[in-house]
Design a protein around this motif. Structure first.
Motif: not given
Length: 297
Positions: A206-208, A214, A217, A228
């Motif tokens: 997971l990347s943003s 963060s 999550n 995201f």
């Protein structure tokens, strides 16, 4: 089970409250029959099956539980590519089914792209606007407007409210979750504690964008536009047929010798001998065969 569903009702307040704003603003009911969305014969035949918001479908079971299996039955119509039971995690492809449940599980299904904001903690009855939230996400394309206000008074009539706009998109092996904000900044100025919970997508990275601080999550949202992206995840599938059959047959009120003689060949991949069995015994097996065959198509 009563405690479980009372807690679930409280957990769902952010979802229900947002949908009530939708009712106020656009006249859409919280609960709608299937034929409001699908103008076709099957929708009119889907008695007691209804939408709870845009992306949840409920099919209450109103028949009595069989004393022989401790299960009750009802019919289910699936017009979408995928219905996922939020309790049992059984996945139903497009079609018609007879489904079976015990007294603990009410059939509630998430549609592809479902976004369900819920309270993370239900140990008390508070309904504070800054209470930490989980955002349940079912893969697919969808959107949801999370409505925020003071929870009391008429300030919303003067624009004292905010909306977190959540959009999901799935393409190939990539699932994106975008957040934007409209309205009074006071509802996000102190930061909303949010956690993305992917209900049918596991693992992956997971990347943003832009980079968002963060922990896992979980992050603090203050009204900025942020996206995201989850890549390389595995998707939820039905449990193996063998496991589903064992779990179901274990509920049957028959002696172990008869259980082994009748169902062991089926568990091992052999032929199911239906002769002499009532539908209360064969129906749950047919449901399992139906969902596992549908998934493999």
């Amino acid at each position: 089970s009563a405690v479980k569903y009372l807690q679930l009702r409280h957990k769902l307040i952010p979802y229900i409250y947002s949908l009530n704003y939708r009712t106020y603003k656009y006249g859409r009911a919280l609960i709608e029959p299937m034929y409001y969305t699908y103008d076709e014969n099957e929708a009119y035949k889907a008695e007691n099956q209804y939408y709870f918001g845009d992306k949840l479908v409920v099919k209450p079971i109103t028949r009595r539980v069989s004393r022989k299996t401790l299960l009750a039955e009802t019919s289910l119509w699936v017009p979408e590519d995928r219905y996922t039971d939020i309790f049992t995690e059984r996945i139903y492809g497009k079609g018609k089914y007879r489904i079976y449940r015990d007294l603990v599980d009410i059939p509630v299904f998430a549609l592809p792209g479902a976004i369900i904001p819920v309270y993370r903690d239900v140990s008390d009855n508070s309904v504070s606007a800054d209470k930490p939230l989980d955002i349940w996400i079912y893969r697919g394309n969808g959107s949801f407007d999370l409505y925020l206000d003071d929870g009391d008074g008429l300030g919303y009539l003067n624009g004292e409210y905010g909306i977190v706009k959540i959009v999901t998109e799935e393409s190939g092996d990539k699932l994106t979750v975008s957040l934007g904000y409209e309205g009074d900044n006071k509802f996000v100025s102190r930061g909303l504690n949010l956690r993305l919970v992917f209900k049918d997508a596991f693992g992956g990275v997971l990347s943003s964008s832009p980079g968002k601080s963060s922990v896992g999550n979980t992050f603090v949202y203050t009204g900025e536009d942020v996206k995201f992206t989850l890549k390389g995840y595995e998707v939820l599938k039905n449990k193996p047929r063998r496991e589903l059959i064992i779990d179901t047959v274990s509920k049957y009120q028959i002696n172990n010798m008869r259980r082994r003689a009748r169902y062991t060949p089926l568990v091992r991949g052999g032929k199911f001998v239906r002769a002499g069995l009532c539908r209360c015994f064969t129906g749950p097996i047919d449901e399992i065969v139906g969902i596992t065959e549908s998934e493999n198509k």
